[in-house]
Design a protein around this motif. Structure first.
Motif, PDB file in Angstrom:
ATOM      1  N   THR A   1       0.884  -1.400  -0.088  1.00  0.00           N
ATOM      2  CA  THR A   1       0.278   0.053  -0.166  1.00  0.00           C
ATOM      3  C   THR A   1       0.802   1.315   0.256  1.00  0.00           C
ATOM      4  N   ILE A   2       2.231   0.748   0.130  1.00  0.00           N
ATOM      5  CA  ILE A   2       2.708   2.783   0.796  1.00  0.00           C
ATOM      6  C   ILE A   2       3.477   3.439  -1.168  1.00  0.00           C
ATOM      7  N   LYS A   3       3.241   3.876  -1.526  1.00  0.00           N
ATOM      8  CA  LYS A   3       4.014   4.611  -2.823  1.00  0.00           C
ATOM      9  C   LYS A   3       4.761   5.051  -2.838  1.00  0.00           C
ATOM     10  N   ASP A   4       5.440   6.140  -1.917  1.00  0.00           N
ATOM     11  CA  ASP A   4       6.980   6.058  -1.305  1.00  0.00           C
ATOM     12  C   ASP A   4       7.196   6.313  -0.220  1.00  0.00           C
ATOM     13  N   TYR A   5       7.877   6.447   0.751  1.00  0.00           N
ATOM     14  CA  TYR A   5       8.354   6.374   2.161  1.00  0.00           C
ATOM     15  C   TYR A   5      10.334   7.414   1.945  1.00  0.00           C
ATOM     16  N   GLU A   6      10.358   7.858   3.676  1.00  0.00           N
ATOM     17  CA  GLU A   6      11.842   8.881   3.967  1.00  0.00           C
ATOM     18  C   GLU A   6      12.093   8.140   4.377  1.00  0.00           C
ATOM     19  N   ALA A   7      13.052   7.747   4.955  1.00  0.00           N
ATOM     20  CA  ALA A   7      13.531   7.336   6.179  1.00  0.00           C
ATOM     21  C   ALA A   7      15.166   7.543   6.955  1.00  0.00           C
ATOM     22  N   ASP A   8      15.180   7.735   7.996  1.00  0.00           N
ATOM     23  CA  ASP A   8      16.043   8.187   8.748  1.00  0.00           C
ATOM     24  C   ASP A   8      17.632   6.265   8.563  1.00  0.00           C
ATOM     25  N   VAL A   9      18.090   6.763   7.896  1.00  0.00           N
ATOM     26  CA  VAL A   9      18.673   4.571   7.897  1.00  0.00           C
ATOM     27  C   VAL A   9      20.067   5.069   8.551  1.00  0.00           C
TER      28      VAL A   9
ATOM     29  N   ASN B   1      12.337   6.866  11.656  1.00  0.00           N
ATOM     30  CA  ASN B   1      11.522   8.542  11.514  1.00  0.00           C
ATOM     31  C   ASN B   1      10.982   8.234   9.924  1.00  0.00           C
ATOM     32  N   TYR B   2      10.503   6.775   9.538  1.00  0.00           N
ATOM     33  CA  TYR B   2       9.742   7.261   8.705  1.00  0.00           C
ATOM     34  C   TYR B   2       8.815   8.384   8.340  1.00  0.00           C
ATOM     35  N   VAL B   3       8.828   7.984   7.057  1.00  0.00           N
ATOM     36  CA  VAL B   3       7.530   9.009   6.690  1.00  0.00           C
ATOM     37  C   VAL B   3       7.332   9.041   5.241  1.00  0.00           C
ATOM     38  N   ILE B   4       5.250   8.641   5.373  1.00  0.00           N
ATOM     39  CA  ILE B   4       4.749   7.642   4.025  1.00  0.00           C
ATOM     40  C   ILE B   4       3.926   8.391   2.993  1.00  0.00           C
ATOM     41  N   ASN B   5       4.092   7.442   2.483  1.00  0.00           N
ATOM     42  CA  ASN B   5       3.136   8.331   1.633  1.00  0.00           C
ATOM     43  C   ASN B   5       3.058  10.104   0.816  1.00  0.00           C
ATOM     44  N   ASN B   6       4.250  10.690   0.761  1.00  0.00           N
ATOM     45  CA  ASN B   6       4.488  12.036   0.906  1.00  0.00           C
ATOM     46  C   ASN B   6       4.034  13.003  -0.351  1.00  0.00           C
ATOM     47  N   GLY B   7       3.907  12.140  -1.069  1.00  0.00           N
ATOM     48  CA  GLY B   7       4.164  12.519  -3.029  1.00  0.00           C
ATOM     49  C   GLY B   7       5.666  12.530  -3.338  1.00  0.00           C
ATOM     50  N   ILE B   8       6.375  11.809  -3.411  1.00  0.00           N
ATOM     51  CA  ILE B   8       7.541  11.961  -3.585  1.00  0.00           C
ATOM     52  C   ILE B   8       8.311  12.790  -5.197  1.00  0.00           C
ATOM     53  N   SER B   9       8.645  12.983  -5.600  1.00  0.00           N
ATOM     54  CA  SER B   9       8.888  13.350  -6.462  1.00  0.00           C
ATOM     55  C   SER B   9       9.598  12.753  -7.526  1.00  0.00           C
ATOM     56  N   ASP B  10       9.236  12.251  -9.201  1.00  0.00           N
ATOM     57  CA  ASP B  10      10.475  11.161  -9.685  1.00  0.00           C
ATOM     58  C   ASP B  10      12.202  12.324  -9.698  1.00  0.00           C
ATOM     59  N   GLN B  11      11.682  13.522  -9.676  1.00  0.00           N
ATOM     60  CA  GLN B  11      12.745  14.386  -9.510  1.00  0.00           C
ATOM     61  C   GLN B  11      13.799  14.062  -8.225  1.00  0.00           C
ATOM     62  N   ARG B  12      13.376  13.079  -7.772  1.00  0.00           N
ATOM     63  CA  ARG B  12      14.314  12.949  -6.409  1.00  0.00           C
ATOM     64  C   ARG B  12      15.070  12.276  -7.143  1.00  0.00           C
ATOM     65  N   PHE B  13      15.293  10.905  -7.874  1.00  0.00           N
ATOM     66  CA  PHE B  13      15.589  10.307  -8.037  1.00  0.00           C
ATOM     67  C   PHE B  13      16.813  10.158  -9.683  1.00  0.00           C
ATOM     68  N   ILE B  14      16.688  11.442 -10.044  1.00  0.00           N
ATOM     69  CA  ILE B  14      17.422  11.857 -11.708  1.00  0.00           C
ATOM     70  C   ILE B  14      18.580  12.454 -10.109  1.00  0.00           C
ATOM     71  N   TYR B  15      20.344  12.279 -10.383  1.00  0.00           N
ATOM     72  CA  TYR B  15      21.409  12.576  -9.924  1.00  0.00           C
ATOM     73  C   TYR B  15      21.744  13.408 -10.512  1.00  0.00           C
ATOM     74  N   ASP B  16      22.756  14.335 -10.410  1.00  0.00           N
ATOM     75  CA  ASP B  16      23.585  14.946 -10.852  1.00  0.00           C
ATOM     76  C   ASP B  16      25.099  14.847 -10.802  1.00  0.00           C
ATOM     77  N   PRO B  17      25.884  13.550 -10.766  1.00  0.00           N
ATOM     78  CA  PRO B  17      27.146  13.652  -9.428  1.00  0.00           C
ATOM     79  C   PRO B  17      27.733  15.158  -9.713  1.00  0.00           C
ATOM     80  N   PRO B  18      29.292  15.234  -9.320  1.00  0.00           N
ATOM     81  CA  PRO B  18      30.083  16.402  -9.678  1.00  0.00           C
ATOM     82  C   PRO B  18      30.458  16.001 -10.502  1.00  0.00           C
ATOM     83  N   THR B  19      30.811  17.265 -11.824  1.00  0.00           N
ATOM     84  CA  THR B  19      31.535  17.170 -12.879  1.00  0.00           C
ATOM     85  C   THR B  19      33.193  16.423 -12.600  1.00  0.00           C
TER      86      THR B  19
END
Length: 222
Positions: free
Chosen positions: A38-46, A192-210
């Motif tokens: 049922t979880i669409k997205d989550y954030e947590a400290d790990v 410290n879970y945060v459940i179904n907060n509507g995370i954008s797909d942009q969160r998973f686009i990572y631009d590392p240092p050139t």
């Protein structure tokens, strides 16, 4: 004779009531899996422990297979999976590791997802560590969890057994301890879970240092 028959009936009735309160390990594991479905997205400290190293960070997950960990220890290190490409930035080595990854690839972190739990149910058999009642997460802790032990069904699995510590109130995984056949344990603590907060797909686009060096398909490099 009637008295003995009454006692027998009462005993059977008591056993049936007791049996109705028993939740098998398989049923409990299924309930955890259904909750994660049922979880669409989550954030947590790990917090991650492996051998003698300890790492800490913030994990973001979006169904079905987007995953990112921004580390505070080591500072600025990042692991990001966008569904096709795994990128690991190692600031201490000024290195960017890129790898095309099969969706069936499983780290300890993505075991705490609906897809990861589905795979575990296929390849591992659950049992309670001590029983269905909640116990302290560790000695001296006030936090209560139900502990499941998952044992592999065949010898080809990477982990010989996996311990899941689940909060009975939220049905969320609090800790994963995965042990290899060589008796090396990887531990993942989720807080410290945060459940179904509507995370954008942009969160998973990572631009590392050139300025960092790129190493492609590092898992298969000689």
């Amino acid at each position: 004779m009637k008295k003995l028959f009454f006692i027998f009936q009462f005993s059977v009735f008591s056993l049936l009531l007791h049996a109705q309160g028993i939740l098998t390990a398989s049923s409990f594991f299924k309930s955890v899996s259904e909750n994660y479905a049922t979880i669409k997205d989550y954030e947590a400290d790990v917090d991650i422990k492996a051998s003698r190293s300890t790492m800490s960070g913030h994990i973001s997950y979006k169904n079905p297979n987007l995953l990112r960990i921004d580390f505070t220890n080591p500072e600025e290190q990042v692991i990001c999976f966008n569904g096709d490409l795994l990128t690991i930035y190692l600031p201490g080595s000024a290195a960017i590791l890129n790898q095309t990854v099969d969706n069936s690839n499983n780290t300890g972190a993505n075991l705490a997802t609906s897809q990861g739990l589905s795979l575990l149910s296929r390849y591992y058999s659950p049992s309670y560590e001590t029983g269905q009642d909640a116990v302290p997460l560790e000695d001296g802790s006030d936090e209560m969890v139900v502990n499941l032990i998952l044992r592999r069904r065949n010898m080809s699995e990477a982990f010989s057994h996996i311990k899941l510590s689940v909060s009975p109130s939220t049905m969320l995984i609090r800790r994963i301890e995965a042990t290899t056949p060589q008796n090396e344990t990887f531990s993942f603590d989720f807080k410290n879970y945060v459940i179904n907060n509507g995370i954008s797909d942009q969160r998973f686009i990572y631009d590392p240092p050139t300025s960092a060096n790129n190493y492609n398909n590092f898992l298969f490099s000689e």
